[in-house]
Design a protein around this motif. Structure first.
Motif, PDB file in Angstrom:
ATOM      1  N   LEU A 108      -7.965   8.088   7.850  1.00 40.73           N
ATOM      2  CA  LEU A 108      -7.420   7.421   9.032  1.00 40.73           C
ATOM      3  C   LEU A 108      -6.185   8.146   9.538  1.00 40.73           C
ATOM      4  O   LEU A 108      -5.725   7.885  10.657  1.00 40.73           O
ATOM      5  N   ALA A 109      -5.659   9.028   8.708  1.00 40.88           N
ATOM      6  CA  ALA A 109      -4.532   9.912   9.005  1.00 40.88           C
ATOM      7  C   ALA A 109      -4.698  11.089   8.036  1.00 40.88           C
ATOM      8  O   ALA A 109      -5.528  11.023   7.121  1.00 40.88           O
ATOM      9  N   PRO A 110      -3.966  12.175   8.219  1.00 46.96           N
ATOM     10  CA  PRO A 110      -4.111  13.301   7.273  1.00 46.96           C
ATOM     11  C   PRO A 110      -4.018  12.822   5.829  1.00 46.96           C
ATOM     12  O   PRO A 110      -3.124  12.044   5.468  1.00 46.96           O
ATOM     13  N   LEU A 111      -4.942  13.281   4.976  1.00 43.77           N
ATOM     14  CA  LEU A 111      -5.098  12.722   3.640  1.00 43.77           C
ATOM     15  C   LEU A 111      -5.497  13.821   2.655  1.00 43.77           C
ATOM     16  O   LEU A 111      -6.425  14.583   2.912  1.00 43.77           O
ATOM     17  N   ASP A 112      -4.783  13.886   1.515  1.00 47.46           N
ATOM     18  CA  ASP A 112      -5.165  14.867   0.489  1.00 47.46           C
ATOM     19  C   ASP A 112      -5.360  14.247  -0.882  1.00 47.46           C
ATOM     20  O   ASP A 112      -5.700  14.939  -1.844  1.00 47.46           O
ATOM     21  N   LEU A 141       0.830  -1.199   0.000  1.00 47.74           N
ATOM     22  CA  LEU A 141       0.000   0.000   0.000  1.00 47.74           C
ATOM     23  C   LEU A 141       0.863   1.247   0.000  1.00 47.74           C
ATOM     24  O   LEU A 141       1.933   1.281   0.600  1.00 47.74           O
ATOM     25  N   THR A 142       0.371   2.291  -0.679  1.00 49.10           N
ATOM     26  CA  THR A 142       1.024   3.590  -0.584  1.00 49.10           C
ATOM     27  C   THR A 142       0.590   4.252   0.729  1.00 49.10           C
ATOM     28  O   THR A 142      -0.361   3.806   1.392  1.00 49.10           O
ATOM     29  N   ILE A 151      -9.046  -0.376  -3.774  1.00 45.89           N
ATOM     30  CA  ILE A 151      -7.703  -0.501  -3.209  1.00 45.89           C
ATOM     31  C   ILE A 151      -7.450  -1.995  -3.098  1.00 45.89           C
ATOM     32  O   ILE A 151      -8.039  -2.675  -2.252  1.00 45.89           O
ATOM     33  N   ASP A 152      -6.608  -2.498  -3.971  1.00 45.84           N
ATOM     34  CA  ASP A 152      -6.446  -3.943  -4.159  1.00 45.84           C
ATOM     35  C   ASP A 152      -5.499  -4.523  -3.107  1.00 45.84           C
ATOM     36  O   ASP A 152      -4.346  -4.861  -3.401  1.00 45.84           O
ATOM     37  N   GLU A 160      -2.882   3.596   2.764  1.00 43.21           N
ATOM     38  CA  GLU A 160      -2.878   3.235   4.186  1.00 43.21           C
ATOM     39  C   GLU A 160      -3.797   4.154   4.979  1.00 43.21           C
ATOM     40  O   GLU A 160      -4.474   3.731   5.921  1.00 43.21           O
ATOM     41  N   ALA A 161      -3.805   5.421   4.599  1.00 44.50           N
ATOM     42  CA  ALA A 161      -4.548   6.432   5.351  1.00 44.50           C
ATOM     43  C   ALA A 161      -6.019   6.512   4.969  1.00 44.50           C
ATOM     44  O   ALA A 161      -6.746   7.348   5.516  1.00 44.50           O
ATOM     45  N   THR A 162      -6.472   5.650   4.062  1.00 45.52           N
ATOM     46  CA  THR A 162      -7.843   5.725   3.560  1.00 45.52           C
ATOM     47  C   THR A 162      -8.722   4.646   4.165  1.00 45.52           C
ATOM     48  O   THR A 162      -8.433   3.454   4.046  1.00 45.52           O
TER      49      THR A 162
END
Length: 583
Positions: free
Chosen positions: A80-84, A44-45, A179-180, A49-51
Motif C-alpha cells: 500500500l506504500a513502499p515496502l521491504d 501497527l508498525t 496482523i493482529d 500499515e503499508a501491507t
C-alpha cells in the motif's frame, strides 16, 4: 462479544459452562502468553500499515492426542506504500520451521511475538509478493474462555475430542500468523483444517469440500473479509442440521447448525428461532451481510463468540423468561456489528458490543411491543459502572477490556445500548435507522451485492448521525461517549415552579430535551440552554421526569444500591477471609 445482560434476574443464565471451568484448570499447564501476544489491537508498525492482505491460503493440522497444531500460511500481500519487510504477529511458543518469499527460502527474525520477514527487495506501491510461513507447536490453552481465550481441548460425554478456539481478547496470533489489528482483514481466506478421521471441522464461509487420507480428514472453507478474531476452529463429532431462509430481499440463504449427537431436536428448534432473528435484522437493519455464504452455528465447549458465519454456541439450549435464546441472538447481531461493520480501533469496541446489545431490547420491541422494549431498557441501567469513558481518549488495546477497576469491558455493552436508545429518542426513528444503515453498510439503501465490509470509529458515527438528523450531535457524543460520568439532571422546586438544569462531568454543553409529566399531561422541556423553569400549575401538583425512560442520566437510587452491593461484597469477602484464618 458473547452476551448482553438484559436483566439481573437472568444473569445466572450466562454463567461459564462447566466444560469451560474444567478447561480453566487445565490452562495452568500452559505457559503464559508473551505480553505482545496476550494483547490485541496494539499500534501497527509502519510496515504493517503499508501491507495489504488480498489473499491467504491457511492450512492447519490439529492433533488432539498430542494437543499440538502445525500450520502453513501462504499469503499474497500488496504494498500500500513502499515496502521491504512483511511483519506478522505470532505467539512465540510456536516453532517457525520455514519461510519463503516468492517461492525462495527466506530469513526471518522472531521478536517477542512478531515475525519480521525481509522480502529481499523493495516493493513499490501496488506491487505484490507471495510469502509462506510454516510453524508448529502446542497452542495456548484458554484460562477462562471466551473472556480469556485461546485453545480448548475438551471431550464430549462419550470421550470424543471436542476442540474450539475463542480469541477476541488475545487476537489471531494465538494460533496463526496474522496482523493482529481490526482493519487488517484478509480479502479472501481459504482454509483447510485437517483433523482425525471421524471428526468434523466447521469453518468460516462456504464449504469447499473434504478429503480423507491415512486416517485424517481435511475440511476446506472459503470466506471473504473475515474479521481477524472471528476466524475460528470448531472441531468435534458433529452432526449437521441444514435449512434455508428466504430473505425479504429476494435471496435464499443457507442455514447450518453443527451440533453434538443427541441434540438434533434442540438444534432444529434453535434454527427455527434463527429464522425469526434473520427476519428481525433484515427488517430493522438490512440484509444479512453474508447471504452468499451461510448462517452458521456450532456447539462449543465455551459460552459463545461471534465467529463470522459460524457463531459459537455453548449455552446448552437453556430457556429464558424472555422466550428466546438471548445468547444466540446476541452473537448473531455481531454479523452486522463486528463482522460487516468492524471498529477501526479497539477504543471503538462499543460499536460492536453496545449496538449489538441494543439489538436485544429492539428485538423484543419488534416481536412483543413497547412494554417489553421498555422493560428491557430499564433493566440494563443498574449494571452501568461509569468509571471510564465508553470511548477512551488515549489509544487502548483489548487488555483494557479485562480491567475490572476501569469497568470499560462491561460498560461498552449495556451503556452502549442505552446510548443507542437515547440517541434514537433524540433524533427519531428515520434518522436513527438510516444512520445505523450508513454505519453498517456505507449506504442507506443496502441490497445484497451492493455493499462491502465497513471500518468505522465513533467520529464516523457522530458525523453520519449528524448528517442524517440535520443536527450537530457533537455535544451528545461528548457527554455520553467521551466522558465517564452520566449527565445529571438537577431538580429544584419552589412552589409551582420547577427548575431543571443539566450538569456534565466536563461542564460541556448538554441541550437534551426531556419530557415532564404533570398530572395527565406530558410536555417536552426545552433544555437548549442547559436549563429551564417549568410552571407546574399549582404548589401541590405531582410531576414525573422522563416518564417513558427516554434519556440516560444519573440515578441516585441506582448509585445507592450499587454502593450497598459493594459493601455486601466486601463483608462477604472479609467473612470468608476470617473463616479461612480461623481454620
Amino acid at each position: 462479544m458473547r452476551v448482553s445482560i438484559l436483566a439481573l434476574a437472568i444473569a445466572a443464565c450466562f454463567a461459564v459452562p462447566a466444560a469451560a471451568q474444567t478447561e480453566a484448570a487445565d490452562a495452568t499447564q500452559s505457559p503464559p502468553l508473551a505480553p505482545r501476544t496476550a494483547d490485541s489491537g496494539l499500534p501497527l508498525t509502519a510496515a504493517q500499515e503499508a501491507t495489504g492482505l488480498p489473499y491467504l491460503d491457511l492450512r492447519l493440522k490439529v492433533d488432539p492426542d498430542t494437543k499440538t497444531i502445525s500450520g502453513d500460511a501462504r499469503y499474497t500481500i500488496d504494498a500500500l506504500a513502499p515496502l521491504d519487510t512483511f511483519e506478522v504477529d505470532l505467539d512465540p511458543r510456536f516453532t517457525v520451521t520455514s519461510v519463503t518469499v516468492d517461492g525462495a527460502a527466506a530469513q526471518w527474525e522472531a521478536d517477542a511475538g512478531r515475525l519480521l520477514i525481509p522480502l529481499g527487495k523493495a516493493l513499490s506501491t501496488g506491487d505484490s509478493a507471495k510469502v509462506a510461513i510454516q510453524w508448529n507447536g502446542s497452542p495456548y490453552v484458554a484460562k477462562r474462555p471466551p473472556w480469556e481465550g485461546g485453545f480448548m481441548w475438551d471431550k464430549t460425554e462419550d470421550g470424543s475430542p471436542w476442540i474450539a478456539t475463542a480469541i477476541q481478547m488475545n487476537g489471531c496470533d494465538v494460533f496463526w500468523p496474522c496482523i493482529d489489528y481490526p482493519t487488517k482483514e484478509i480479502a479472501r481466506l481459504d482454509s483447510a483444517i485437517t483433523v482425525p478421521e471421524g471428526l468434523v471441522a466447521a469453518g468460516n464461509g462456504t464449504f469447499a469440500g473434504s478429503e480423507t487420507n491415512d486416517g485424517w480428514t481435511t475440511w476446506k472453507w472459503s470466506a471473504r473479509s473475515p474479521n481477524t478474531y472471528a476466524v475460528a476452529l470448531n472441531i468435534g463429532p458433529y452432526d449437521v442440521y441444514e435449512d434455508t431462509y428466504q430473505s425479504r430481499f429476494g435471496n435464499s440463504i443457507p442455514l447450518y447448525f453443527w451440533y453434538l449427537p443427541g441434540n438434533g431436536e434442540q438444534a432444529k428448534t434453535l434454527m427455527e428461532e434463527m429464522k425469526t432473528y434473520l427476519d428481525f435484522f433484515e427488517d430493522m437493519i438490512g440484509p444479512y451481510p453474508f447471504g452468499d455464504e451461510k448462517v452458521g452455528l456450532v456447539e462449543t465447549p465455551h459460552l459463545g463468540m461471534e465467529h463470522q458465519t459460524i457463531n459459537a454456541y455453548g449455552a446448552k439450549f437453556k430457556p429464558t423468561p424472555l422466550g428466546y435464546d438471548t445468547l444466540a441472538q446476541h452473537e448473531f447481531s455481531h454479523e452486522w456489528f463486528a463482522n460487516q461493520l468492524t471498529n477501526s480501533q479497539p477504543n471503538d469496541m462499543w460499536l460492536h458490543e453496545g449496538l449489538g446489545t441494543y439489538m436485544q431490547p429492539l428485538f423484543q420491541q419488534w416481536r412483543d411491543g413497547e412494554a417489553a422494549y421498555l422493560a428491557a431498557i430499564v433493566s440494563q441501567r443498574a449494571s452501568l459502572i461509569n468509571k471510564s469513558p465508553v470511548v477512551p481518549a488515549e489509544p487502548i488495546s483489548t487488555s483494557f477490556y479485562l480491567d475490572e477497576d476501569a469497568g470499560w469491558g462491561r460498560d461498552i455493552y449495556s451503556k452502549g445500548s442505552q446510548i443507542a436508545h437515547t440517541l434514537r429518542g433524540l433524533i427519531g426513528d428515520e434518522a436513527f435507522f438510516s444512520s445505523i444503515r450508513r454505519l453498517v453498510y456505507g449506504r442507506v439503501d443496502p441490497r445484497p451485492g451492493n455493499f462491502v465490509p465497513q471500518f468505522a470509529d465513533t467520529n464516523d458515527f457522530q458525523r453520519i448521525a449528524s448528517e442524517q438528523s440535520g443536527e450537530d450531535l457533537g455535544w451528545f457524543f461528548d457527554a455520553y461517549l467521551r466522558q465517564a460520568a452520566l449527565p445529571t439532571l438537577i431538580e429544584d422546586r419552589d412552589g409551582n415552579k420547577l427548575s431543571l438544569t443539566w450538569q456534565t462531568e466536563g461542564g460541556t454543553p448538554f441541550p437534551m430535551p426531556i419530557e415532564v409529566q404533570v398530572g395527565d399531561k406530558t410536555m417536552v422541556a426545552d433544555m437548549s440552554s442547559g436549563s429551564t423553569v417549568i410552571d407546574l400549575g399549582s404548589d401541590d401538583a405531582h410531576y414525573v421526569i422522563d416518564p417513558m425512560a427516554k434519556v440516560l442520566r444519573y440515578s441516585p437510587y441506582i448509585a445507592r444500591w450499587q454502593g450497598w452491593m459493594v459493601e455486601q461484597q466486601e463483608k462477604a469477602k472479609k467473612a470468608k477471609e476470617n473463616a479461612k484464618t480461623a481454620d
